[in-house]
Enzyme design. Structure first.
Site, short mmCIF file in Angstrom:
data_model
loop_
_atom_site.label_atom_id
_atom_site.label_comp_id
_atom_site.label_asym_id
_atom_site.label_seq_id
_atom_site.Cartn_x
_atom_site.Cartn_y
_atom_site.Cartn_z
CG ASP A 64 101.47 -0.40 46.03
OD1 ASP A 64 100.17 -0.52 45.74
OD2 ASP A 64 101.63 -0.97 47.01
CE1 TYR A 94 107.09 -5.35 40.77
CE2 TYR A 94 107.42 -7.70 40.84
CZ TYR A 94 106.80 -6.37 40.40
OH TYR A 94 105.56 -5.99 39.86
#
Length: 260
Positions: A78, A144
């Site tokens: 993103d 992540y």
């Protein structure tokens, strides 16, 4: 009768790291004028003046006398997400180049210098169209680091759960298979269906007042933000569901893309 001569595209492979949030991965046309140019975009036709694609590929156009470029990456992050670690595999396509040979070590340094610390690439090497297919089709697990805020507090302005209970409940997601319906934020461009994705590992849960951070390794295609927020019940189980608290994502980083 006429003859048009076009040169085959030139393909270069690299891996890029993105260090700045608010930087889109690819060229993004202005929402108002659809790329034609208007006052809102200063007649650039772009929603954002820079992208990972432009920072990497623009310096290469003049070197290879190419007309335009595109990038083919292994997935995408993103606009507000950083990509760290060893970087994201990507193939740069330079279209209709008049020159096909150059010092790739020099060009790697040129790109990294012109990107001003926003993006950094690994050494460039010659690639081909077959590798574009391999990179685009690869399904690699990713690691992540996510940070989120617990919104719902009780009357005494203290968390309903203790830190130990929060860590225990979040850790329950390790090894779990999620049911993820297409998130609302991407439903306009993705098919509305339920995807099953696995949380392979979850570790290093840290709590500081109402801010929580943890790291995880997940199957390719997992929507990480929705794994935390639940996206109004579209992802289950989720951190918000397990804690019975509203969760608001503060930031997300891609730590590693586990591909060869």
């Amino acid at each position: 009768l006429s003859i048009n001569i076009e040169c085959r595209s030139l393909y270069l492979y690299t891996r890029y790291c993105k260090f700045e949030r608010g930087l889109p991965q690819t060229h993004w046309n202005c929402r108002t004028c659809k790329g034609r140019g208007c006052e809102k975009c200063n007649n650039s036709g772009l929603q954002y003046p820079e992208s990972v694609q432009s920072l990497i590929a623009d310096p290469l156009l003049d070197e290879f006398l190419a007309e335009s470029h595109s990038t083919h990456s292994m997935g995408r992050e993103d606009i507000d997400v950083r990509c760290l670690g060893n970087g994201r595999p990507t193939v740069i396509e330079l279209k209709n180049p008049k020159k096909r040979k150059a010092d790739l070590n020099y060009l790697t340094k040129l790109v990294n210098k012109s990107a001003l610390g926003k993006v950094e690439i690994k050494p460039l090497r010659i690639s081909n169209k077959s590798e574009v297919v391999r990179v685009k089709d690869a399904a690699s697990d990713k690691s992540y680091h996510i940070c989120f805020k617990l919104i719902k507090l009780d009357d005494e302005n203290e968390k309903i759960l203790t830190d130990k209970e929060i860590i225990s409940k979040i850790s329950e997601l390790k090894g779990v298979e999620l049911n993820q319906r297409t998130p609302k934020r991407v439903s306009h461009r993705r098919a509305d269906k339920i995807r099953k994705r696995k949380i392979i590992d979850l570790y290093d849960v840290v709590i500081n007042d109402d801010i929580v951070e943890f790291k995880l390794k997940a199957q390719s295609g997992t929507y990480i933000k929705e794994m935390v927020t639940s996206d109004h019940g579209r992802t289950t189980p989720s951190v918000a569901e397990l804690l019975d608290l509203e969760c608001q994502v503060e930031w997300l980083d891609v730590l590693d893309i586990h591909s060869d």
